[in-house]
Design an enzyme around this catalytic site. Structure first.
Site, PDB file in Angstrom:
ATOM      1  N   LYS A   1       0.851  -1.191   0.000  1.00 57.56           N
ATOM      2  CA  LYS A   1       0.000   0.000   0.000  1.00 57.56           C
ATOM      3  C   LYS A   1       0.884   1.237   0.000  1.00 57.56           C
ATOM      4  O   LYS A   1       1.775   1.383   0.846  1.00 57.56           O
ATOM      5  CB  LYS A   1      -0.892   0.037   1.239  1.00 57.56           C
ATOM      6  CG  LYS A   1      -1.779   1.291   1.295  1.00 57.56           C
ATOM      7  CD  LYS A   1      -2.675   1.281   2.496  1.00 57.56           C
ATOM      8  CE  LYS A   1      -2.008   1.825   3.718  1.00 57.56           C
ATOM      9  NZ  LYS A   1      -2.288   3.243   3.981  1.00 57.56           N
TER      10      LYS A   1
ATOM     11  N   ARG B   1      -3.606  -7.361  13.502  1.00 58.40           N
ATOM     12  CA  ARG B   1      -2.497  -7.669  14.414  1.00 58.40           C
ATOM     13  C   ARG B   1      -2.370  -9.177  14.569  1.00 58.40           C
ATOM     14  O   ARG B   1      -3.377  -9.856  14.784  1.00 58.40           O
ATOM     15  CB  ARG B   1      -2.768  -7.052  15.800  1.00 58.40           C
ATOM     16  CG  ARG B   1      -2.842  -5.534  15.791  1.00 58.40           C
ATOM     17  CD  ARG B   1      -1.476  -4.931  15.513  1.00 58.40           C
ATOM     18  NE  ARG B   1      -1.497  -3.485  15.364  1.00 58.40           N
ATOM     19  CZ  ARG B   1      -1.504  -2.849  14.199  1.00 58.40           C
ATOM     20  NH1 ARG B   1      -1.540  -3.514  13.054  1.00 58.40           N
ATOM     21  NH2 ARG B   1      -1.480  -1.539  14.149  1.00 58.40           N
TER      22      ARG B   1
ATOM     23  N   THR C   1     -12.024   6.162  10.350  1.00 63.73           N
ATOM     24  CA  THR C   1     -12.020   5.625  11.713  1.00 63.73           C
ATOM     25  C   THR C   1     -11.620   6.689  12.738  1.00 63.73           C
ATOM     26  O   THR C   1     -11.764   6.466  13.935  1.00 63.73           O
ATOM     27  CB  THR C   1     -11.088   4.401  11.826  1.00 63.73           C
ATOM     28  OG1 THR C   1      -9.854   4.707  11.197  1.00 63.73           O
ATOM     29  CG2 THR C   1     -11.695   3.190  11.168  1.00 63.73           C
TER      30      THR C   1
ATOM     31  N   ASP D   1      -3.453   4.400  -2.053  1.00 65.77           N
ATOM     32  CA  ASP D   1      -4.480   4.848  -1.095  1.00 65.77           C
ATOM     33  C   ASP D   1      -4.411   6.360  -0.951  1.00 65.77           C
ATOM     34  O   ASP D   1      -3.871   6.878   0.030  1.00 65.77           O
ATOM     35  CB  ASP D   1      -4.245   4.139   0.245  1.00 65.77           C
ATOM     36  CG  ASP D   1      -5.316   4.476   1.274  1.00 65.77           C
ATOM     37  OD1 ASP D   1      -6.412   4.894   0.872  1.00 65.77           O
ATOM     38  OD2 ASP D   1      -5.036   4.331   2.478  1.00 65.77           O
ATOM     39  N   LEU D   2      -4.963   7.062  -1.944  1.00 67.42           N
ATOM     40  CA  LEU D   2      -4.937   8.531  -1.909  1.00 67.42           C
ATOM     41  C   LEU D   2      -6.309   9.115  -1.576  1.00 67.42           C
ATOM     42  O   LEU D   2      -6.473  10.328  -1.524  1.00 67.42           O
ATOM     43  CB  LEU D   2      -4.406   9.086  -3.241  1.00 67.42           C
ATOM     44  CG  LEU D   2      -2.982   8.626  -3.603  1.00 67.42           C
ATOM     45  CD1 LEU D   2      -2.537   9.235  -4.935  1.00 67.42           C
ATOM     46  CD2 LEU D   2      -1.982   8.979  -2.513  1.00 67.42           C
ATOM     47  N   LYS D   3      -7.292   8.275  -1.391  1.00 67.47           N
ATOM     48  CA  LYS D   3      -8.624   8.682  -0.885  1.00 67.47           C
ATOM     49  C   LYS D   3      -9.156   9.918  -1.617  1.00 67.47           C
ATOM     50  O   LYS D   3      -9.446  10.946  -1.000  1.00 67.47           O
ATOM     51  CB  LYS D   3      -8.568   8.949   0.617  1.00 67.47           C
ATOM     52  CG  LYS D   3      -8.201   7.709   1.440  1.00 67.47           C
ATOM     53  CD  LYS D   3      -8.318   7.989   2.922  1.00 67.47           C
ATOM     54  CE  LYS D   3      -8.058   6.765   3.774  1.00 67.47           C
ATOM     55  NZ  LYS D   3      -6.664   6.270   3.727  1.00 67.47           N
TER      56      LYS D   3
ATOM     57  N   ARG E   1       2.843  -1.775  10.819  1.00 66.47           N
ATOM     58  CA  ARG E   1       3.902  -1.963  11.811  1.00 66.47           C
ATOM     59  C   ARG E   1       4.154  -3.396  12.268  1.00 66.47           C
ATOM     60  O   ARG E   1       5.322  -3.730  12.525  1.00 66.47           O
ATOM     61  CB  ARG E   1       3.635  -1.042  13.009  1.00 66.47           C
ATOM     62  CG  ARG E   1       3.884   0.415  12.648  1.00 66.47           C
ATOM     63  CD  ARG E   1       3.174   1.372  13.569  1.00 66.47           C
ATOM     64  NE  ARG E   1       1.722   1.291  13.408  1.00 66.47           N
ATOM     65  CZ  ARG E   1       0.858   2.037  14.091  1.00 66.47           C
ATOM     66  NH1 ARG E   1       1.305   2.890  14.987  1.00 66.47           N
ATOM     67  NH2 ARG E   1      -0.434   1.928  13.868  1.00 66.47           N
TER      68      ARG E   1
ATOM     69  N   HIS F   1     -11.382  12.684  -3.272  1.00 67.94           N
ATOM     70  CA  HIS F   1     -12.686  13.284  -2.944  1.00 67.94           C
ATOM     71  C   HIS F   1     -12.683  14.680  -3.556  1.00 67.94           C
ATOM     72  O   HIS F   1     -12.107  15.613  -3.003  1.00 67.94           O
ATOM     73  CB  HIS F   1     -12.848  13.351  -1.416  1.00 67.94           C
ATOM     74  CG  HIS F   1     -14.170  13.868  -0.956  1.00 67.94           C
ATOM     75  ND1 HIS F   1     -14.552  13.841   0.363  1.00 67.94           N
ATOM     76  CD2 HIS F   1     -15.201  14.406  -1.634  1.00 67.94           C
ATOM     77  CE1 HIS F   1     -15.768  14.354   0.488  1.00 67.94           C
ATOM     78  NE2 HIS F   1     -16.180  14.718  -0.722  1.00 67.94           N
ATOM     79  N   ASP F   2     -13.291  14.795  -4.747  1.00 65.29           N
ATOM     80  CA  ASP F   2     -13.269  16.083  -5.454  1.00 65.29           C
ATOM     81  C   ASP F   2     -14.443  16.054  -6.435  1.00 65.29           C
ATOM     82  O   ASP F   2     -15.251  15.114  -6.416  1.00 65.29           O
ATOM     83  CB  ASP F   2     -11.908  16.235  -6.176  1.00 65.29           C
ATOM     84  CG  ASP F   2     -11.503  17.701  -6.356  1.00 65.29           C
ATOM     85  OD1 ASP F   2     -12.383  18.510  -6.728  1.00 65.29           O
ATOM     86  OD2 ASP F   2     -10.331  18.018  -6.142  1.00 65.29           O
ATOM     87  N   ILE F   3     -14.541  17.032  -7.312  1.00 59.59           N
ATOM     88  CA  ILE F   3     -15.617  16.986  -8.294  1.00 59.59           C
ATOM     89  C   ILE F   3     -15.364  15.799  -9.237  1.00 59.59           C
ATOM     90  O   ILE F   3     -14.226  15.363  -9.418  1.00 59.59           O
ATOM     91  CB  ILE F   3     -15.756  18.309  -9.078  1.00 59.59           C
ATOM     92  CG1 ILE F   3     -14.476  18.642  -9.823  1.00 59.59           C
ATOM     93  CG2 ILE F   3     -16.156  19.440  -8.145  1.00 59.59           C
ATOM     94  CD1 ILE F   3     -14.618  19.830 -10.778  1.00 59.59           C
TER      95      ILE F   3
HETATM   96  O1  C5P Z   1       0.818  -0.051  11.254  1.00 57.46           O
HETATM   97  P1  C5P Z   1      -0.615  -0.427  10.983  1.00 57.46           P
HETATM   98  O2  C5P Z   1      -0.820  -1.911  10.737  1.00 57.46           O
HETATM   99  O3  C5P Z   1      -1.554   0.131  12.026  1.00 57.46           O
HETATM  100  O4  C5P Z   1      -0.934   0.300   9.605  1.00 57.46           O
HETATM  101  C1  C5P Z   1      -2.205   0.232   9.017  1.00 57.46           C
HETATM  102  C2  C5P Z   1      -2.209   1.014   7.744  1.00 57.46           C
HETATM  103  O5  C5P Z   1      -3.574   1.148   7.326  1.00 57.46           O
HETATM  104  C3  C5P Z   1      -1.653   2.420   7.862  1.00 57.46           C
HETATM  105  O6  C5P Z   1      -1.087   2.754   6.597  1.00 57.46           O
HETATM  106  C4  C5P Z   1      -2.879   3.255   8.141  1.00 57.46           C
HETATM  107  O7  C5P Z   1      -2.747   4.584   7.701  1.00 57.46           O
HETATM  108  C5  C5P Z   1      -3.937   2.525   7.295  1.00 57.46           C
HETATM  109  N1  C5P Z   1      -5.327   2.726   7.730  1.00 57.46           N
HETATM  110  C6  C5P Z   1      -5.768   2.434   8.999  1.00 57.46           C
HETATM  111  N2  C5P Z   1      -7.069   2.638   9.350  1.00 57.46           N
HETATM  112  C7  C5P Z   1      -7.905   3.113   8.457  1.00 57.46           C
HETATM  113  C8  C5P Z   1      -7.500   3.409   7.173  1.00 57.46           C
HETATM  114  C9  C5P Z   1      -6.180   3.201   6.828  1.00 57.46           C
HETATM  115  O8  C5P Z   1      -4.992   1.965   9.820  1.00 57.46           O
HETATM  116  N3  C5P Z   1      -9.168   3.270   8.817  1.00 57.46           N
END
Ligand code: C5P
Length: 229
Positions: free
Chosen positions: A30, A175, A112, A57-59, A205, A61-63
């Protein structure tokens, strides 16, 4: 079989590519706005040259016209999956979909970082319920022809039921059992998220900060039943 998507949250291309040297079996990565803003299409090209599938993942949101232009540019870069905000509306999503070519577009529903109060404030309504809003926006994404949505592990099962079998569910907050949550509040194991219907598990991470990233990737793949594939 859910794919493990490694979130490249390193600050620059050198660190991201150096990290990937230690992860030769990665299939999906990603690239988000931090890394893309700094390194741009050259980094995407370098990742494609390593035969990686890219989730951009640039999300957007525009016209509609502007988002469609961004999607066209991403298609030229050869990315496999990209995000738009469902709050951009059905017309914007449909315009994006119309030019997506081989890109699978997924919609971000409720960030989130929102709670009910802050989301209600942003959309000018009292008494919103985040779960219901996520379902409603996911239906908008489906109606506009998007391939699926990004969602938290907590929403995955309900969204799978609502969107049906074919939809992509891209789920961060994964995790390995016993691993630290870091700043994520609602986490799930890869096994549970896949069982809830996730198709793509975004993991940062737990892999990028691991002493043995390749070992963690193998463990996650084994959890979702995709080991060695
Ligand atoms: O390190 P970690 O596993 O928490 O990273 C999760 C990735 O998913 C990060 O790049 C974070 O910005 C992205 N992300 C997220 N929650 C979201 C949307 C994207 O953790 N709701």
């Amino acid at each position: 079989m859910a794919e493990i998507v490694v979130a490249l949250d390193q600050p620059n291309a050198g660190e991201a590519l150096g990290f990937l040297d230690r992860l030769p079996d990665a299939r999906w990565v990603k690239v988000g706005s931090v890394l893309f803003t700094r390194e741009g299409p050259a980094l995407v090209g370098a990742l494609r040259a390593r035969n990686l599938e890219i989730f951009l993942d640039l999300k957007w949101h525009d016209i509609p016209n502007t988002v469609a232009g961004a999607v066209r540019s991403a298609a030229d870069l050869g990315v496999a999956m990209a995000t738009v905000h469902t709050l951009g509306g059905r017309e914007m999503m449909a315009a994006a979909r119309a030019v997506a070519g081989g890109i699978r577009l997924v919609g971000v529903t409720v960030l989130t970082s929102h709670d009910a109060a802050s989301f209600g404030c942003a959309v000018g309504r009292d008494g919103v319920e985040i779960g219901a809003e996520a379902l409603r926006l996911a239906e908008e994404a489906a109606a506009a022809g998007l391939a699926g949505v990004v969602c938290s592990p907590a929403e995955a099962a309900a969204l799978r039921r609502r969107l049906g079998e074919g939809a992509l569910l891209v789920v961060p907050g994964i995790r390995p059992a016993g691993a630290p949550a870091y700043d994520q509040r609602r986490t799930a194991t890869a096994r549970d998220a896949a069982a809830a219907g996730a198709t793509h598990l975004v993991v940062g991470r737990p892999i990028t900060a691991a002493r043995d990233p390749a070992g963690v990737l193998d463990q996650l793949r084994a959890e979702v039943g995709a080991g060695g594939a």
